[in-house]
Design an enzyme around this catalytic site. Sequence first.
Site: not given
Length: 644
Positions: A20, A22, A24, A39, A133
């Site tokens: 959400g 960025g 990688v 990232k 999360d």
Amino acid sequence: MQDHMIGGRYALRREIGHGGMGVVWEAFDQMLRRTVAIKLMAAGDVASDEAQRRFAKEAMTIARVRHEHIVQVHDYGIDQGSPYIVMELLEGEDLESRLARVHQLPPAAVLSLLRQISAGLDAASAAGIVHCDLKPANIFLARSAYGESVKILDFGIGWTLHEGSDDPSVDRYSTRFGTPAYMSPEQVRGAVPHPLTDLWSLGVIVYRALTGQLPFPTGDVRKVIVSICTDPFPTPSSLDVAHPPELDRFFERALAKDRSRRFQSARELASAFAAICDAETRPAKILIVDDEPDVQLLLQLHFRKRTGRAAYELVFANNGQLALDALERHPDIDVVVTDLNMPVMDGLALLERIPEVNPLARTVIVSAYGDMTNIRRAMNRGAFDFLFKPINFEDLEATLAKTLRHVEEHRRKARSNEENDLLRKFTSAALIERLRSLGPAGAAASEALEATVAVVDVNRFTRVAKERPPAEATRVLNANFEVIVPELLAQGGVIDKFIGDAVMAVFHGPDHLDRALHACLSVRAQMETIAKRAGDDSPYAHGVCIGLSTGNVLAAGVGSHACGQLGYTVLGEAVNAAAHLARAALPGEILVDDAVCAGARREIKLEPAGARGVWPRAEPTAVYRVVRSEPAPRSLAELPTVEV
């Protein structure tokens, strides 16, 4: 962007994932000559100061915890105005990909993952960090030459506990919106993040890994939110008869909507699951702690000859520190047999640390005949029994058998406590508190209390009860109570009774008025947050009307001996005033009377609400509404120190 240089040091090679906040990439660190993961912030967020702040906060959050089961941050910087985070490069797959491929995992595999995730979460919690999360996509199964190891990823919406304040406003916490299927009831309500929120998410992960499905249905986000806050989940034994009933009880705690009824640490959750996995098949597990090498050899030889009579699995450690490590690796150890005199950490120091790691294990102390002083100290610090050297094997076996019976009895009591918790759901909390303090004979006694009474009424529920089927109407009402009640309890309120579509809570003791006001503000804030998230057709769209009054009340047991029913409740003008104020309040209003206005602290903002028809058959009365709570000003000594 391949071969693009970041920060003048990291050469991008290939994109390996995105989230959400960025993208990688695999990159090569030209200074240290190693491969890393980097990232980069999503291009659309670079212009947002808030997004950049959150991105930097993710790097600082992860860097605060150095743990083998949390992905490690090597560097952070800004390249041409765009922030980046440099992390260790992991090879493998995330748990989401594995579950999509294999659907379910055997209990032993789940236990292995759970132990590693729990260790990482405990480290984060000790550092004051809540992930917010946790889900299979953020659990990475990293491959190495030594096997597979769990790494917890993506602290992008994580929360540090020092961010909290006494301000229960909606905007401060409601942005912590994770992945709905794994969010706890308090998180979907917008409550202050708490480590037990991550434990709920971990419980959902374990449920899915074992059963192949989520405990609450996916699809419409609004329906998921309502279901998480309101509905029960299918028990594992109802989905597969191979799952023992103990798993049902495990998930009743892991996914308890009231967070105070959940496991209180990740280690406790993992230990409980380990006990279930091993209960029916494993022998009793004994940890022997002694620095004399002959002891290990003698015990192994003895029990190898006696396996037909006693099935024990032996684990050995040379000192107290190694014993603690063994307890971490074997959370199902039943008994610890430890020598008193050892290097590094002696038996007395170990004895004090064992309950932190395994509260169910019992300790037997071994010492010389002349060391009675230390034996007395050990018994005073909680040792279950003791043995003398040289060890008499008959005495050892008898002591182990007695200790194991005690351990099993302790576990039965723990299960009984869980059953009692279920019975408490149908009994007044006020009555339970009264019986504890005075005993059954004093339950009917009366006493005067200085208290604050809050009545929270679900607006327009009468119409719902008329228009909808009984089961649906009941679900709507209970959905609201599941949001309201935890916040009243969190501030020390006692739920006195449910009166139709309203709940009455009593606050007494120190700062009872202040706690009641903050509880009501928090109820209103969370009801507003969840109403926005769940939509206009959700059970929360009605809003709540709140009345608050303070003063002397009479706490008494009332009822009829003739029908064998008594209830413990509070009576008095404050009770009646709170009920009438709730009826006079508009949706979202917290109405109070002169007594509350006079006693409220300065940070509670009140304003006149005009004259309302509060009391039946009486003239309208001047009342006040609670607007908000301002954070109390802090002194310079209380402000945090920031390193530059």
